[in-house]
Design a protein around this motif. Sequence first.
Motif, PDB file in Angstrom:
ATOM      1  N   HIS A  40       0.647  -1.073  -0.609  1.00 46.83           N
ATOM      2  CA  HIS A  40      -0.563  -0.231  -0.090  1.00 46.83           C
ATOM      3  C   HIS A  40       0.804   0.989  -0.623  1.00 46.83           C
ATOM      4  O   HIS A  40       0.304   2.164  -0.921  1.00 46.83           O
ATOM      5  CB  HIS A  40      -1.076  -0.479   1.324  1.00 46.83           C
ATOM      6  CG  HIS A  40      -2.004  -1.036   1.200  1.00 46.83           C
ATOM      7  ND1 HIS A  40      -2.748  -1.170   2.514  1.00 46.83           N
ATOM      8  CD2 HIS A  40      -2.428  -1.881  -0.092  1.00 46.83           C
ATOM      9  CE1 HIS A  40      -3.976  -1.946   1.883  1.00 46.83           C
ATOM     10  NE2 HIS A  40      -3.792  -2.281   0.769  1.00 46.83           N
ATOM     11  N   ASP A  44       1.058   4.482  -3.000  1.00 44.65           N
ATOM     12  CA  ASP A  44       0.761   5.884  -2.313  1.00 44.65           C
ATOM     13  C   ASP A  44       1.575   6.293  -2.973  1.00 44.65           C
ATOM     14  O   ASP A  44       1.712   8.114  -3.058  1.00 44.65           O
ATOM     15  CB  ASP A  44       0.369   5.566  -0.939  1.00 44.65           C
ATOM     16  CG  ASP A  44      -1.023   5.129  -0.375  1.00 44.65           C
ATOM     17  OD1 ASP A  44      -1.837   5.087  -1.717  1.00 44.65           O
ATOM     18  OD2 ASP A  44      -0.852   4.816   0.457  1.00 44.65           O
ATOM     19  N   ASP A  67      -5.136  -9.522  -2.936  1.00 40.74           N
ATOM     20  CA  ASP A  67      -5.358  -9.018  -1.343  1.00 40.74           C
ATOM     21  C   ASP A  67      -5.468  -7.212  -1.235  1.00 40.74           C
ATOM     22  O   ASP A  67      -6.240  -6.648  -0.912  1.00 40.74           O
ATOM     23  CB  ASP A  67      -5.386  -9.804  -0.074  1.00 40.74           C
ATOM     24  CG  ASP A  67      -5.654 -10.979   0.432  1.00 40.74           C
ATOM     25  OD1 ASP A  67      -6.745 -11.051  -0.757  1.00 40.74           O
ATOM     26  OD2 ASP A  67      -4.709 -11.839   0.896  1.00 40.74           O
ATOM     27  N   LYS A  70      -7.274  -5.178  -3.623  1.00 38.64           N
ATOM     28  CA  LYS A  70      -8.884  -4.633  -3.262  1.00 38.64           C
ATOM     29  C   LYS A  70      -8.764  -3.248  -3.369  1.00 38.64           C
ATOM     30  O   LYS A  70      -8.176  -3.041  -1.912  1.00 38.64           O
ATOM     31  CB  LYS A  70      -9.410  -5.225  -1.886  1.00 38.64           C
ATOM     32  CG  LYS A  70      -9.313  -6.590  -2.285  1.00 38.64           C
ATOM     33  CD  LYS A  70      -9.895  -7.871  -0.756  1.00 38.64           C
ATOM     34  CE  LYS A  70      -9.527  -9.529  -0.828  1.00 38.64           C
ATOM     35  NZ  LYS A  70      -9.580  -9.506   0.438  1.00 38.64           N
ATOM     36  N   GLY A  71     -10.231  -2.229  -3.798  1.00 40.80           N
ATOM     37  CA  GLY A  71     -10.276  -1.136  -3.503  1.00 40.80           C
ATOM     38  C   GLY A  71      -9.239  -0.456  -4.795  1.00 40.80           C
ATOM     39  O   GLY A  71      -9.681   1.121  -4.062  1.00 40.80           O
ATOM     40  N   ARG A  72      -8.596  -0.968  -4.638  1.00 46.25           N
ATOM     41  CA  ARG A  72      -7.402   0.670  -5.788  1.00 46.25           C
ATOM     42  C   ARG A  72      -8.191   0.100  -7.201  1.00 46.25           C
ATOM     43  O   ARG A  72      -8.794  -0.912  -8.157  1.00 46.25           O
ATOM     44  CB  ARG A  72      -6.246  -0.480  -5.802  1.00 46.25           C
ATOM     45  CG  ARG A  72      -6.470  -0.453  -4.382  1.00 46.25           C
ATOM     46  CD  ARG A  72      -4.892   0.846  -3.877  1.00 46.25           C
ATOM     47  NE  ARG A  72      -4.125   0.545  -2.564  1.00 46.25           N
ATOM     48  CZ  ARG A  72      -3.722   1.522  -2.245  1.00 46.25           C
ATOM     49  NH1 ARG A  72      -3.103   2.911  -2.823  1.00 46.25           N
ATOM     50  NH2 ARG A  72      -3.387   2.158  -0.861  1.00 46.25           N
ATOM     51  N   LYS A  73      -8.192   1.393  -7.951  1.00 47.00           N
ATOM     52  CA  LYS A  73      -7.896   0.901  -9.085  1.00 47.00           C
ATOM     53  C   LYS A  73      -7.146   0.172 -10.326  1.00 47.00           C
ATOM     54  O   LYS A  73      -6.138   0.434 -10.603  1.00 47.00           O
ATOM     55  CB  LYS A  73      -8.307   2.837 -10.196  1.00 47.00           C
ATOM     56  CG  LYS A  73      -9.286   3.254  -9.391  1.00 47.00           C
ATOM     57  CD  LYS A  73      -8.980   4.780  -9.591  1.00 47.00           C
ATOM     58  CE  LYS A  73     -10.548   5.545  -9.571  1.00 47.00           C
ATOM     59  NZ  LYS A  73     -10.266   7.358 -10.019  1.00 47.00           N
ATOM     60  N   ARG A  74      -7.783  -1.148 -11.141  1.00 50.43           N
ATOM     61  CA  ARG A  74      -6.665  -2.026 -11.330  1.00 50.43           C
ATOM     62  C   ARG A  74      -5.950  -1.010 -12.120  1.00 50.43           C
ATOM     63  O   ARG A  74      -4.625  -1.416 -12.792  1.00 50.43           O
ATOM     64  CB  ARG A  74      -7.825  -2.767 -12.312  1.00 50.43           C
ATOM     65  CG  ARG A  74      -7.141  -4.205 -13.093  1.00 50.43           C
ATOM     66  CD  ARG A  74      -5.976  -4.255 -11.982  1.00 50.43           C
ATOM     67  NE  ARG A  74      -5.294  -5.896 -13.232  1.00 50.43           N
ATOM     68  CZ  ARG A  74      -3.863  -5.554 -13.994  1.00 50.43           C
ATOM     69  NH1 ARG A  74      -3.497  -4.516 -13.567  1.00 50.43           N
ATOM     70  NH2 ARG A  74      -3.774  -6.355 -14.536  1.00 50.43           N
TER      71      ARG A  74
END
Length: 331
Positions: A40, A44, A67, A70-74
């Motif tokens: 992460h 970032d 994992d 998850k929640g990130r723009k591919r």
Amino acid sequence: MEKRTLGRNGPQVSALGLGCMGMSDLYGPADEAESIATLHAALDAGITLLDTGDFYGMGHNEMLIGDALKGRKREQVQLSVKFGALRDYAGNWLGYDGRPQAVKNFAAYSLRRLRTDYIDIYRLSRVDPDVPIEDTIGAIADLVKAGWVRHIGLSETGADTIRRAAAVHAISDLQIEYSLISRGIEAEILPACRELGIGITAYGVLSRGLISGHWAADTQLAKGDFRSVSPRFGADNLAHNLALVEALRAVAADLGATVAQVAIAWVRSRGDDIVPLIGARRRERLAESLGAATLQLSATDLARIEAAVPAGAAAGERYMAQQMAHLDSER
């Protein structure tokens, strides 16, 4: 984070990539929560290129990355995946498989573990001596046509094999070891890549921690850490190699940087077609390595660095003899 394009036809990626192997394998136990936090933090900070292999922890590394995303723009991440290495449950190496049907099987499992519907760069980890490289590349090209893969890469291949592969399909990049103490690509492989418009993703830029500035003669290795049998870390070679690090430390001090930052920045300085892969598996080491992204080295700085660590100065091969025999790049 600066961006670089991998080769003439490859994707645009961050100027530094994150090599994720150590989060799952070969360096001893890793903290999974810290690994996710490091992934992460890298994203970032602007790192977009994540490098993995389906055999890192026998699928664990791909699931870990899945994992973390998850929640990130591919579309904001480029996944570089190696395949083909065969291992048993105990982690022993059994050879390599580049057969076309195996390529498609490996890819299907990677897509599921990564929880994605495409792989940005797909590459055979080591050339299979029993399968023509043209057949393997042709199978990946089928995956490109089907939309499961975006770009084709190579790993640890020699100049002749690179040319044969590029005759079948455009190659985005060659992943290969390149550092101050591993400069073998400069004679033939790097010129061939530049002739063909192929980028370099450089792994081992800190030589598995040896030239990080944090290694010491009495460093204790965890069970399962392959550096315990790596020639450059062996008792006969380690003192010599650490002396090179101390010479580099003096240069780094004058630059107001760490040894690791200078070593990474040196690789980064070798050309806009080269993307160093940081092998950090903890946020502390990641933060240090990211300092190399803004470290500018003058011609004088580069001359001092190469005087401290001349080409060919390291003692010991980069792999054990059995593993060296699998490197098409060393033939």
